[in-house]
Design an enzyme around this catalytic site. Sequence first.
Site, PDB file in Angstrom:
ATOM      1  N   PRO A   2      37.392 -35.719 -60.882  1.00  0.00           N
ATOM      2  CA  PRO A   2      38.134 -36.025 -62.102  1.00  0.00           C
ATOM      3  C   PRO A   2      37.191 -36.426 -63.235  1.00  0.00           C
ATOM      4  CG  PRO A   2      39.034 -37.240 -60.234  1.00  0.00           C
ATOM      5  CD  PRO A   2      37.751 -36.627 -59.795  1.00  0.00           C
ATOM      6  N   TYR A   3      37.545 -35.996 -64.423  1.00  0.00           N
ATOM      7  CA  TYR A   3      36.803 -36.353 -65.634  1.00  0.00           C
ATOM      8  C   TYR A   3      37.820 -36.874 -66.634  1.00  0.00           C
ATOM      9  CZ  TYR A   3      34.241 -35.828 -70.002  1.00  0.00           C
ATOM     10  OH  TYR A   3      33.648 -36.061 -71.214  1.00  0.00           O
TER      11      TYR A   3
END
Length: 67
Positions: A2-3
Site C-alpha cells: 500500500p502507498y
Amino acid sequence: MPYVNIKITNDGATKEQKRQLVAGVTELLVNILGKNPATTVVVIDEVETDNWGIGGELVTDRRKRSI
C-alpha cells in the site's frame, strides 16, 4: 504494498503529529485490509498555502479574510 499520500498545508503540523498520522494510517490498513505494516508506505506532502486552492481562491487569501 500500500502507498498512501497525505497532503496538508505546511502551516503547523508538528513532527509528532506527522508521526501519529503515519502510525495511524498504517494501523488502519493493517486492521481493516490486513496489509503488512512492513511494506506499507505513507508519504506526507506539505504544500504552501499559496499553492493550494479551495473554492476558486488560495488558502492564504481565505485565511487572511477569516481573521
